[in-house]
Scaffold this active site. Sequence first.
Site, mmCIF file in Angstrom:
data_model
loop_
_atom_site.group_PDB
_atom_site.id
_atom_site.type_symbol
_atom_site.label_atom_id
_atom_site.label_comp_id
_atom_site.label_asym_id
_atom_site.label_seq_id
_atom_site.Cartn_x
_atom_site.Cartn_y
_atom_site.Cartn_z
ATOM 1 N N ASP A 23 -12.525 17.592 -13.195
ATOM 2 C CA ASP A 23 -11.552 16.862 -14.021
ATOM 3 C C ASP A 23 -10.266 16.584 -13.242
ATOM 4 O OD1 ASP A 23 -13.294 16.885 -16.111
ATOM 5 O OD2 ASP A 23 -12.268 18.432 -17.254
ATOM 6 N N SER A 48 -14.165 26.015 -17.769
ATOM 7 C CA SER A 48 -12.698 26.058 -17.652
ATOM 8 C C SER A 48 -12.127 27.309 -18.299
ATOM 9 C CB SER A 48 -12.069 24.837 -18.316
ATOM 10 O OG SER A 48 -12.612 23.669 -17.781
ATOM 11 N N GLY A 78 -18.320 25.947 -20.954
ATOM 12 C CA GLY A 78 -17.287 26.989 -20.963
ATOM 13 C C GLY A 78 -16.697 27.337 -19.607
ATOM 14 N N SER A 91 -21.084 20.002 -19.153
ATOM 15 C CA SER A 91 -19.886 19.811 -19.968
ATOM 16 C C SER A 91 -19.948 20.712 -21.202
ATOM 17 C CB SER A 91 -19.820 18.338 -20.385
ATOM 18 O OG SER A 91 -18.648 18.064 -21.091
#
Lengths: 208, 208, 208, 208
Positions: free
Chosen positions: C68, C48, C46, C43
């Site tokens: 997600d 996304s 970076g 998480s």
Amino acid sequence: MLRPRSSGCCRRSGARRNPFSFLLGRPYCGAVMTQMILLNGGSSSGKSGIARCLQAVLPDPWLAFGVDTLIQAMPASMRTSDAGIEFAPDGEVIVGPEFRVLEAAWIDGIAAMARAGAHVIVDEVFLGGAASQQRWQQAVGELHVLWVGVRCESAIAAAREIARGDRVPGMAVSQADVVHRGVFYDLEVDTTHSESMECARTIAAQIK
Amino acid sequence: MLRPRSSGCCRRSGARRNPFSFLLGRPYCGAVMTQMILLNGGSSSGKSGIARCLQAVLPDPWLAFGVDTLIQAMPASMRTSDAGIEFAPDGEVIVGPEFRVLEAAWIDGIAAMARAGAHVIVDEVFLGGAASQQRWQQAVGELHVLWVGVRCESAIAAAREIARGDRVPGMAVSQADVVHRGVFYDLEVDTTHSESMECARTIAAQIK
Amino acid sequence: MLRPRSSGCCRRSGARRNPFSFLLGRPYCGAVMTQMILLNGGSSSGKSGIARCLQAVLPDPWLAFGVDTLIQAMPASMRTSDAGIEFAPDGEVIVGPEFRVLEAAWIDGIAAMARAGAHVIVDEVFLGGAASQQRWQQAVGELHVLWVGVRCESAIAAAREIARGDRVPGMAVSQADVVHRGVFYDLEVDTTHSESMECARTIAAQIK
Amino acid sequence: MLRPRSSGCCRRSGARRNPFSFLLGRPYCGAVMTQMILLNGGSSSGKSGIARCLQAVLPDPWLAFGVDTLIQAMPASMRTSDAGIEFAPDGEVIVGPEFRVLEAAWIDGIAAMARAGAHVIVDEVFLGGAASQQRWQQAVGELHVLWVGVRCESAIAAAREIARGDRVPGMAVSQADVVHRGVFYDLEVDTTHSESMECARTIAAQIK
């Protein structure tokens, strides 16, 4: 409390009468302009939708803020600390002392925006009932505020909370009634069987 | 078209009959399990809210996807290019050839999820009416799909679009009718006077 | 495992070698086209941002999905139940049996989209390390996947988690290393000192 | 302009000197407390991330607002009208007369929150450069404001804009320089090669 619009000839609400109206003297129902619309109701009662519809139907541009704006502005740590705000698993919202300090300044600031000439819609959840309203009354002072109660049957609000999918389940039920305790209104709307736009038009008709 | 659930003994909808039902042979109305619920309706007709309520009331966990999931997955440049998808100022949505290519693969993938054992709710906007439905029919093949039409009076949907505040104004009106043209359903719900949860319960009662 | 691109002449990564490459026979490094890019990282590492930059720099349109997307598609109740997914106060993510069932179908569906011709970027968090990768390997089968590890120093990821403000604090630290355990890559990028766009260009240079 | 903190002994910035400092008389660098932090920078320069990090590292709770809060509060119609705010296809932001009226009231309100005792971080985009700063200076009056310039190389900001995926492309480039024209600062940070948290710590070190 200096709210000429709440006096006899102007009142259009069957809600509880402003207990301070005897202080108002002879009502003046002429040229006063509504400077703030304060919508109070439980979570998922439909306040934000009404606020957006009001912005669409009112001829002048109105700014719309809500308690969500304030929560969003707070440090992330305040959202889960005892001193700040806590969302219990059952949907109850518990507010601590540091929240109250920031909230008081926030309320003063919103009132200042209205004094500076902005038309302002506030979307609020009076968790403390009458005590919450008094915090706003002290801040707004002489401003012409239209106090609007937004009701929704508890079971319907709970179902809409599920349909929205972005709220802690249980908030709608736990807030549906308590937020109206001891609160007086100029006008009340009920979204149980009415659309947001319909409620907004009812409210807009009271705006001067 | 292999949809035993659409045949005579199973139908519970007054909507247009599946024109391919003569291909289905003798319907078997026994132990078939619904594998996919496809909700079709215009923007702001209430599909997403119904999908979330369905997820809450159905005993098994269901995945919910929508055309918004697909649009979100596309490159930002596709959202404003002639080859992709365009939101005209009046709310009309124009879809280009590259959008269609990605959409076809997306539909195949969603069908594959259902074949792999997931219960899937799809929230769709059949901009092409019957032609859009055929794209899904070809992909879902033998899967047991419950086709649900979600209606909402145009004026009400337009008002809800304003209340939501996150949609291009005009989409609700421009889509309200066209998305249902030539589309057949197992069931239709109307959110004009019914809550999302109420519609979800009606749909859930048809799930096997 | 049929992944010609991972064989000797094609490898450009210093990461752990594909342990199944001996099954691949003689590598063919010619005309194979990358069909899927799988980004794995903790998480706030970076992923996304890199995915969106890849969509911007790659000439063809690529769909981008992430874990997600799956979590968003699940019933709200799955996000807090023992059978579903749980976000512990310290940021640890605990995944239950029902989550695994839906996830398996989701992975099959994403692989089906790639088989149907869509270029797909997947943004994943291999909480189970090598075991998570195997779930994807079984589903993607013969597809040409570029496996990319996205690293970020734990302390930097934790600070970015705070700057983003929309994540459960602690996830970045608790996932930074475990997600890479036993996972092999074609390529690794590190966002500690590199921008998302820079990493995207490095990855894009490996796409055929 | 009454800003003791901008005078000689307190300045820690190489930025343009406050041109009104001759009005300040003898600086008092003792016990004054910073009441507001105003971050000014172009879109995607990293202001919001710095604001959230500041909220995390500063010992007291600080409220954080931005120009985005104001835009969100405006009627939807203001976001596309000539009188309101317009986002041109190339990313330029054009602001009309009605926007200015509401903005002036907003600024007064934020200043009032600080006067009422809240610590406030403001995240701004001075599209008008020095003229924008003067609007804030007039409103904040005697408040102790720390003026912070947030710089980011234009090309890096443009790449981050793509990685974020939620901004009109082109805003970062078109705003990178103009927002700093003629603006004076107590402190400047540059996110080109520094993390948000690092910048936040630099700023926090200047807070009294």
